[in-house]
Design a protein around this motif. Structure first.
Motif, PDB file in Angstrom:
ATOM      1  N   TRP A 187      32.756  38.368  57.438  1.00 46.40           N
ATOM      2  CA  TRP A 187      33.788  39.382  57.210  1.00 46.40           C
ATOM      3  C   TRP A 187      35.094  38.656  56.890  1.00 46.40           C
ATOM      4  N   PHE A 188      35.768  39.155  55.874  1.00 44.22           N
ATOM      5  CA  PHE A 188      37.079  38.655  55.484  1.00 44.22           C
ATOM      6  C   PHE A 188      38.032  39.833  55.364  1.00 44.22           C
ATOM      7  N   ARG A 189      39.317  39.547  55.288  1.00 42.94           N
ATOM      8  CA  ARG A 189      40.288  40.607  55.082  1.00 42.94           C
ATOM      9  C   ARG A 189      41.420  40.117  54.183  1.00 42.94           C
ATOM     10  N   GLN A 190      42.048  41.061  53.531  1.00 44.39           N
ATOM     11  CA  GLN A 190      43.152  40.727  52.643  1.00 44.39           C
ATOM     12  C   GLN A 190      44.232  41.791  52.750  1.00 44.39           C
ATOM     13  N   ALA A 191      45.393  41.361  53.174  1.00 51.35           N
ATOM     14  CA  ALA A 191      46.558  42.239  53.252  1.00 51.35           C
ATOM     15  C   ALA A 191      47.350  42.121  51.953  1.00 51.35           C
ATOM     16  N   PHE A 217      39.542  34.571  56.474  1.00 53.04           N
ATOM     17  CA  PHE A 217      38.324  34.668  57.269  1.00 53.04           C
ATOM     18  C   PHE A 217      38.572  35.475  58.534  1.00 53.04           C
ATOM     19  N   VAL A 218      37.593  36.298  58.893  1.00 51.21           N
ATOM     20  CA  VAL A 218      37.648  37.054  60.138  1.00 51.21           C
ATOM     21  C   VAL A 218      36.525  36.617  61.081  1.00 51.21           C
ATOM     22  N   ALA A 219      35.284  36.679  60.588  1.00 53.23           N
ATOM     23  CA  ALA A 219      34.147  36.353  61.439  1.00 53.23           C
ATOM     24  C   ALA A 219      32.931  36.047  60.575  1.00 53.23           C
ATOM     25  N   ALA A 220      31.983  35.326  61.150  1.00 57.89           N
ATOM     26  CA  ALA A 220      30.733  35.018  60.454  1.00 57.89           C
ATOM     27  C   ALA A 220      29.584  35.035  61.448  1.00 57.89           C
ATOM     28  N   ILE A 221      28.371  35.243  60.928  1.00 58.51           N
ATOM     29  CA  ILE A 221      27.185  35.319  61.780  1.00 58.51           C
ATOM     30  C   ILE A 221      26.006  34.710  61.042  1.00 58.51           C
ATOM     31  N   SER A 222      25.188  33.967  61.761  1.00 59.68           N
ATOM     32  CA  SER A 222      24.008  33.357  61.167  1.00 59.68           C
ATOM     33  C   SER A 222      22.939  34.405  60.885  1.00 59.68           C
ATOM     34  N   TRP A 223      21.878  33.981  60.196  1.00 55.47           N
ATOM     35  CA  TRP A 223      20.862  34.931  59.766  1.00 55.47           C
ATOM     36  C   TRP A 223      20.199  35.658  60.931  1.00 55.47           C
ATOM     37  N   SER A 224      20.056  34.969  62.058  1.00 54.96           N
ATOM     38  CA  SER A 224      19.371  35.577  63.200  1.00 54.96           C
ATOM     39  C   SER A 224      20.325  36.314  64.128  1.00 54.96           C
ATOM     40  N   GLY A 225      21.611  36.078  63.950  1.00 48.53           N
ATOM     41  CA  GLY A 225      22.585  36.658  64.860  1.00 48.53           C
ATOM     42  C   GLY A 225      22.874  35.811  66.079  1.00 48.53           C
ATOM     43  N   SER A 226      22.223  34.682  66.198  1.00 44.00           N
ATOM     44  CA  SER A 226      22.377  33.862  67.401  1.00 44.00           C
ATOM     45  C   SER A 226      23.643  33.019  67.398  1.00 44.00           C
ATOM     46  N   CYS A 227      24.216  32.812  66.229  1.00 44.89           N
ATOM     47  CA  CYS A 227      25.440  32.011  66.117  1.00 44.89           C
ATOM     48  C   CYS A 227      26.531  32.827  65.442  1.00 44.89           C
ATOM     49  N   THR A 228      27.720  32.766  66.003  1.00 48.11           N
ATOM     50  CA  THR A 228      28.854  33.493  65.450  1.00 48.11           C
ATOM     51  C   THR A 228      30.102  32.617  65.467  1.00 48.11           C
ATOM     52  N   ALA A 229      31.069  32.985  64.646  1.00 46.64           N
ATOM     53  CA  ALA A 229      32.355  32.289  64.600  1.00 46.64           C
ATOM     54  C   ALA A 229      33.440  33.308  64.312  1.00 46.64           C
ATOM     55  N   TYR A 230      34.640  33.050  64.843  1.00 44.08           N
ATOM     56  CA  TYR A 230      35.743  33.982  64.684  1.00 44.08           C
ATOM     57  C   TYR A 230      37.031  33.244  64.353  1.00 44.08           C
ATOM     58  N   ALA A 231      37.894  33.923  63.619  1.00 43.48           N
ATOM     59  CA  ALA A 231      39.253  33.426  63.450  1.00 43.48           C
ATOM     60  C   ALA A 231      39.982  33.542  64.780  1.00 43.48           C
ATOM     61  N   ASP A 232      40.892  32.620  65.026  1.00 42.64           N
ATOM     62  CA  ASP A 232      41.634  32.647  66.290  1.00 42.64           C
ATOM     63  C   ASP A 232      42.376  33.972  66.485  1.00 42.64           C
TER      64      ASP A 232
END
Length: 126
Positions: free
Chosen positions: A36-40, A47-62
């Motif tokens: 997920w990304f966003r643009q104002a 960048f906002v967040a990302a997730i692996s194919w299985s959902g087991s790994c995620t990452a987020y913007a601070d």
């Protein structure tokens, strides 16, 4: 080729919640890590967040860590972004994207993503 359609945006007061959905069609959804990304207005896509194919790994913007949660349901070909404790600075067009490079990638750069949705507007009033 994969087609992505976002939904769930809208107008919400500060402190409120929204859940965005991104429905995928085309090639096998589980082949892709998703982001997920966003643009104002007047700003670069971020960048906002990302997730692996299985959902087991995620990452987020601070800036969203602890408030937003990314998840996916491969049986429904859908990725979600649950947004809580929304702030006016979260106002933007939100895009989902598919990364065909690696199913485990948690890329935070837009250039790494191959397919994009049309975006959904999120507006948070103060």
């Amino acid at each position: 080729q994969v087609q992505l359609v976002e939904s769930g945006g809208g107008l919400v007061q500060a402190g409120g919640s929204l859940r965005l959905s991104c429905a995928a069609s085309g090639r096998t959804f589980s082949s892709y890590a998703m982001g997920w990304f966003r643009q104002a207005p007047g700003k670069e896509r971020e960048f906002v967040a990302a997730i692996s194919w299985s959902g087991s790994c995620t990452a987020y913007a601070d800036s969203v860590k602890g408030r937003f949660t990314i998840s996916r349901d491969n049986a429904k070909n859908t990725v979600y972004l649950q947004m809580n404790s929304l702030k006016p600075e979260d106002t933007a067009v939100y895009y989902c994207a598919a990364d065909g490079g690696s199913r485990w990638s948690l890329n935070d750069r837009p250039a790494e993503y191959d397919y994009w949705g049309q975006g959904t507007q999120v507006t948070v009033s103060s």
